[in-house]
Write an enzyme that holds these catalytic residues in place. Structure first.
Site, PDB file in Angstrom:
ATOM      1  N   CYS A  83      71.776  26.587   8.542  1.00  0.00           N
ATOM      2  CA  CYS A  83      73.041  27.036   9.128  1.00  0.00           C
ATOM      3  C   CYS A  83      73.510  26.064  10.216  1.00  0.00           C
ATOM      4  O   CYS A  83      72.723  25.666  11.073  1.00  0.00           O
ATOM      5  CB  CYS A  83      72.885  28.446   9.712  1.00  0.00           C
ATOM      6  SG  CYS A  83      74.446  29.097  10.349  1.00  0.00           S
ATOM      7  N   CYS A  87      72.594  29.457  17.097  1.00  0.00           N
ATOM      8  CA  CYS A  87      72.124  30.704  17.728  1.00  0.00           C
ATOM      9  C   CYS A  87      70.639  30.549  18.118  1.00  0.00           C
ATOM     10  O   CYS A  87      69.803  30.252  17.259  1.00  0.00           O
ATOM     11  CB  CYS A  87      72.327  31.874  16.769  1.00  0.00           C
ATOM     12  SG  CYS A  87      74.014  31.946  16.125  1.00  0.00           S
ATOM     13  N   CYS A  90      67.648  32.246  16.171  1.00  0.00           N
ATOM     14  CA  CYS A  90      67.675  32.328  14.704  1.00  0.00           C
ATOM     15  C   CYS A  90      66.795  31.296  13.999  1.00  0.00           C
ATOM     16  O   CYS A  90      66.869  30.092  14.281  1.00  0.00           O
ATOM     17  CB  CYS A  90      69.114  32.210  14.224  1.00  0.00           C
ATOM     18  SG  CYS A  90      69.256  32.522  12.446  1.00  0.00           S
ATOM     19  N   CYS A 127      72.173  45.193   1.695  1.00  0.00           N
ATOM     20  CA  CYS A 127      72.854  44.272   2.619  1.00  0.00           C
ATOM     21  C   CYS A 127      72.460  42.843   2.297  1.00  0.00           C
ATOM     22  O   CYS A 127      71.265  42.516   2.306  1.00  0.00           O
ATOM     23  CB  CYS A 127      72.446  44.546   4.060  1.00  0.00           C
ATOM     24  SG  CYS A 127      72.646  46.249   4.534  1.00  0.00           S
ATOM     25  N   CYS A 158      76.871  45.873   1.652  1.00  0.00           N
ATOM     26  CA  CYS A 158      77.135  45.298   2.970  1.00  0.00           C
ATOM     27  C   CYS A 158      76.874  43.807   2.848  1.00  0.00           C
ATOM     28  O   CYS A 158      75.918  43.414   2.170  1.00  0.00           O
ATOM     29  CB  CYS A 158      76.191  45.923   4.000  1.00  0.00           C
ATOM     30  SG  CYS A 158      76.329  45.173   5.645  1.00  0.00           S
ATOM     31  N   CYS A 218      79.878  47.054  10.723  1.00  0.00           N
ATOM     32  CA  CYS A 218      78.495  47.160  11.192  1.00  0.00           C
ATOM     33  C   CYS A 218      78.353  46.111  12.282  1.00  0.00           C
ATOM     34  O   CYS A 218      78.437  44.907  11.994  1.00  0.00           O
ATOM     35  CB  CYS A 218      77.533  46.890  10.031  1.00  0.00           C
ATOM     36  SG  CYS A 218      75.811  46.778  10.564  1.00  0.00           S
ATOM     37  N   ARG A 290      71.214  51.862  14.160  1.00  0.00           N
ATOM     38  CA  ARG A 290      70.138  51.362  13.296  1.00  0.00           C
ATOM     39  C   ARG A 290      69.023  50.706  14.099  1.00  0.00           C
ATOM     40  O   ARG A 290      69.270  49.772  14.870  1.00  0.00           O
ATOM     41  CB  ARG A 290      70.702  50.346  12.295  1.00  0.00           C
ATOM     42  CG  ARG A 290      69.665  49.833  11.277  1.00  0.00           C
ATOM     43  CD  ARG A 290      70.305  48.832  10.323  1.00  0.00           C
ATOM     44  NE  ARG A 290      71.467  49.390   9.663  1.00  0.00           N
ATOM     45  CZ  ARG A 290      71.431  50.106   8.544  1.00  0.00           C
ATOM     46  NH1 ARG A 290      70.273  50.330   7.947  1.00  0.00           N
ATOM     47  NH2 ARG A 290      72.530  50.587   8.035  1.00  0.00           N
TER      48      ARG A 290
END
Ligand code: SAM
Ligand code: DTB
Ligand code: SF4
Length: 350
Positions: A83, A87, A90, A127, A158, A218, A290
């Site tokens: 990616c 972040c 991550c 998801c 999702c 979400c 969640r």
């Protein structure tokens, strides 16, 4: 259906001298549930004695949900690693050396096979996560085919694909997508310490596109990244200020990943994590909360407190995206020990 909180019959009258008596016996009036949650008000929730906070959270929870029902979703990383975003938590960022290899988008066959298994194991929502800054036109067309296929299996869908450009959320809606996951992750004033390749407003812009397209939102965050309690409160205030609030609010405990800037972050006290769940429940009374990343290392007793605090959904399946999750067998056993049962799709009993 209403689940009314009762004044405990055993409470002796001398208990009335407790400064928290009102809180203990008369949970929040319903009207305060719609009041605006400033950071100060959310911080004040965090600062209550633990028992008062949990009593209030459980009382709010019972007004809107079956207290023993937990919705279960299964996650699949359909496009892992590489990616371009940075972040700090991550495993999939190309900026960190984490050993997570960059992969191409998974085939439709493999995705549908995993979705079928999730359904047979009892999940009601599937998801799919992709490690993109955002999808390009071809990526989106491919994901749309996956959404259609998963829907045909009778699962809610999702996806979490990063930032969406104008028009993309409408295409996902047209394909029948139920939920889009896009987290605010932390307080606005801490976000720049976690990621610099996009900003808070970018996240809010995508959330607005998703909402306007008519897809359910979400949106939650991660705790244990070195933020202060006030910053945890600020995250919850931001989530509660979304209008309407997200249908689903994932609260993740940081899973420290070797090779990321946050790998050595001091572990958050598990009771502070439980408090965060309770505060989210009170400030977001009708959202599904969640209990997300972090369960693999969380004792059942802490998870039980999270359910008591108002968590009512989990990720179910041996893996999250790139890290582990409790086995389905151990989750079934925990549900049995706690008398919990999986809820049907669209779990809210409002
Ligand atoms: N790329 C998309 C995005 O950023 O929205 C989707 C994938 S991203 C992995 C989804 C969410 O997983 C993040 O927003 C974060 O809340 C959570 N997450 C990722 N890595 C985590 C970790 N190491 N510990 C806890 N939560 C994590
Ligand atoms: C969310 O808030 N948590 C999930 C889901 N949304 C996509 C992801 C958790 C990822 C945990 C780290 C990993 O497995 O890579
Ligand atoms: Fe990870 Fe998503 Fe950030 Fe990419 S955008 S580094 S996948 S959290």
């Amino acid at each position: 259906m209403q689940y009314a909180a009762q004044r405990p019959a055993w409470l002796p009258s001398e208990e009335r001298c407790s400064p928290h008596y009102e809180l203990m016996t008369s949970p929040t009036p319903v009207q305060s549930e719609t009041t605006r949650w400033s950071v100060e008000r959310v911080t004040a929730l965090f600062e209550q004695p633990f028992n008062d906070l949990l009593y209030r959270a459980q009382s709010v929870h019972r007004r809107h949900f079956d207290p023993n029902a937990v919705q279960i979703s299964t996650l699949l990383s359909i496009k892992t690693g590489g990616c371009p975003e940075n972040c700090g938590y991550c495993s999939q960022s190309a900026h960190h050396q984490t050993g997570v290899a960059r992969e191409a988008l998974m085939s439709r066959e493999r995705v549908l096979d995993a979705a079928g298994k999730a359904k047979r194991a009892g999940a009601t929502r599937f998801c799919m996560g992709a490690a993109w800054r955002g999808p390009n036109a071809k990526d989106l067309a491919d994901v749309i085919e996956l959404v259609k296929g998963v829907r045909e299996l009778g699962l809610e869908t999702c996806v979490t694909l990063g930032m969406l450009r104008p028009g993309q959320a409408e295409q996902l809606k047209e394909a029948g997508l139920d939920y889009y996951n896009h987290n605010l992750d932390t307080a606005r004033d801490f976000y720049g310490a976690i990621v610099t390749t996009h900003d808070y407003q970018d996240r809010l812009d995508t959330l607005e596109r998703v909402r306007k397209a008519g897809i359910k939102v979400c949106c939650g965050g991660i705790v244990g990244m070195g933020e202060s309690r006030t910053q945890r409160a600020a995250l919850i205030a931001e989530l509660a200020a979304l209008d309407p609030p997200p249908e689903s609010v994932p609260i993740n405990m940081l899973v420290p990943i070797a090779g990321t800037p946050l790998a050595q972050t001091e572990r958050l006290d598990p009771l502070e994590f439980v408090r965060t769940i309770a505060v989210a429940r009170i400030a977001l009374p009708t959202s599904m909360v969640r209990l997300s990343a972090g369960r693999a290392t969380m004792p059942d007793a802490v998870q039980a407190l999270c359910f008591l605090a108002g968590a009512n959904s989990i990720f179910y399946g041996d893996r999250l995206l790139t890290t582990g999750n409790p086995s389905t067998d151990s989750d079934r056993e925990m549900f049995e020990r706690l008398g919990l049962h999986p809820s049907a799709a669209h779990g809210a009993a409002q």
